[in-house]
Design a protein around this motif. Structure first.
Motif, PDB file in Angstrom:
ATOM      1  N   LYS A   7      53.233   3.545  13.517  1.00 20.83           N
ATOM      2  CA  LYS A   7      51.738   3.170  13.600  1.00 20.83           C
ATOM      3  C   LYS A   7      51.402   3.576  12.426  1.00 20.83           C
ATOM      4  N   ARG A   8      50.184   2.836  12.050  1.00 22.98           N
ATOM      5  CA  ARG A   8      49.445   3.404  10.784  1.00 22.98           C
ATOM      6  C   ARG A   8      48.796   4.609  10.812  1.00 22.98           C
ATOM      7  N   THR A   9      48.968   5.352   9.781  1.00 23.91           N
ATOM      8  CA  THR A   9      48.019   6.690   9.674  1.00 23.91           C
ATOM      9  C   THR A   9      46.926   6.342   9.305  1.00 23.91           C
ATOM     10  N   SER A  10      45.760   6.960  10.273  1.00 22.59           N
ATOM     11  CA  SER A  10      44.346   6.957   9.899  1.00 22.59           C
ATOM     12  C   SER A  10      44.119   7.315   8.629  1.00 22.59           C
ATOM     13  N   ARG A  11      42.651   6.870   8.091  1.00 23.41           N
ATOM     14  CA  ARG A  11      42.210   7.439   6.885  1.00 23.41           C
ATOM     15  C   ARG A  11      41.804   8.955   7.055  1.00 23.41           C
ATOM     16  N   SER A  12      41.395   9.346   8.067  1.00 24.00           N
ATOM     17  CA  SER A  12      41.082  10.715   8.070  1.00 24.00           C
ATOM     18  C   SER A  12      42.289  11.739   8.103  1.00 24.00           C
ATOM     19  N   LYS A  13      43.386  11.023   8.686  1.00 20.57           N
ATOM     20  CA  LYS A  13      44.688  11.880   8.586  1.00 20.57           C
ATOM     21  C   LYS A  13      44.965  12.147   7.443  1.00 20.57           C
ATOM     22  N   LYS A  14      45.153  10.880   6.665  1.00 25.49           N
ATOM     23  CA  LYS A  14      45.547  10.776   5.314  1.00 25.49           C
ATOM     24  C   LYS A  14      44.736  11.659   4.251  1.00 25.49           C
ATOM     25  N   LYS A  15      43.336  11.642   4.450  1.00 28.31           N
ATOM     26  CA  LYS A  15      42.474  12.306   3.752  1.00 28.31           C
ATOM     27  C   LYS A  15      42.655  13.915   3.920  1.00 28.31           C
ATOM     28  N   ILE A  16      42.786  14.301   5.164  1.00 28.31           N
ATOM     29  CA  ILE A  16      43.011  15.644   5.654  1.00 28.31           C
ATOM     30  C   ILE A  16      44.317  16.268   4.661  1.00 28.31           C
ATOM     31  N   ARG A  17      45.340  15.476   4.973  1.00 26.67           N
ATOM     32  CA  ARG A  17      46.666  15.787   4.334  1.00 26.67           C
ATOM     33  C   ARG A  17      46.607  15.918   2.717  1.00 26.67           C
ATOM     34  N   LYS A  18      45.900  15.106   2.179  1.00 27.46           N
ATOM     35  CA  LYS A  18      45.640  15.077   0.664  1.00 27.46           C
ATOM     36  C   LYS A  18      44.833  16.249   0.202  1.00 27.46           C
ATOM     37  N   THR A  19      43.772  16.724   1.050  1.00 31.30           N
ATOM     38  CA  THR A  19      43.071  17.624   0.688  1.00 31.30           C
ATOM     39  C   THR A  19      43.591  18.994   0.830  1.00 31.30           C
TER      40      THR A  19
END
Length: 68
Positions: A6-18
């Motif tokens: 499944k594709r990773t959501s933008r919010s999860k991606k943003k949290i990990r990057k932060t």
């Protein structure tokens, strides 16, 4: 048969990057703090070699003894 993830959501991606950026920021702050304490001579947790004039004179006298 392989099933795509499944594709990773933008919010999860943003949290990990932060989180990744914050860890890098904290490492930089810690390195600068250590450098400042070394430069001011107040470091208590970091040991490093210093060249003193007394060690230079002792090696010079040893060389003079070896030559004679």
């Amino acid at each position: 048969m392989a099933v795509p993830k499944k594709r990773t959501s933008r919010s999860k991606k943003k949290i990990r990057k932060t989180i990744w950026r914050e860890k890098a920021n904290q490492a930089g702050v810690k390195a600068l703090s250590l450098a400042r304490s070394i430069l001011t001579g107040r470091s208590k947790s970091f040991y490093y070699a210093t060249i003193s004039k007394s060690s230079e004179t002792s090696t010079a006298s040893i060389n003079e003894l070896n030559e004679s």
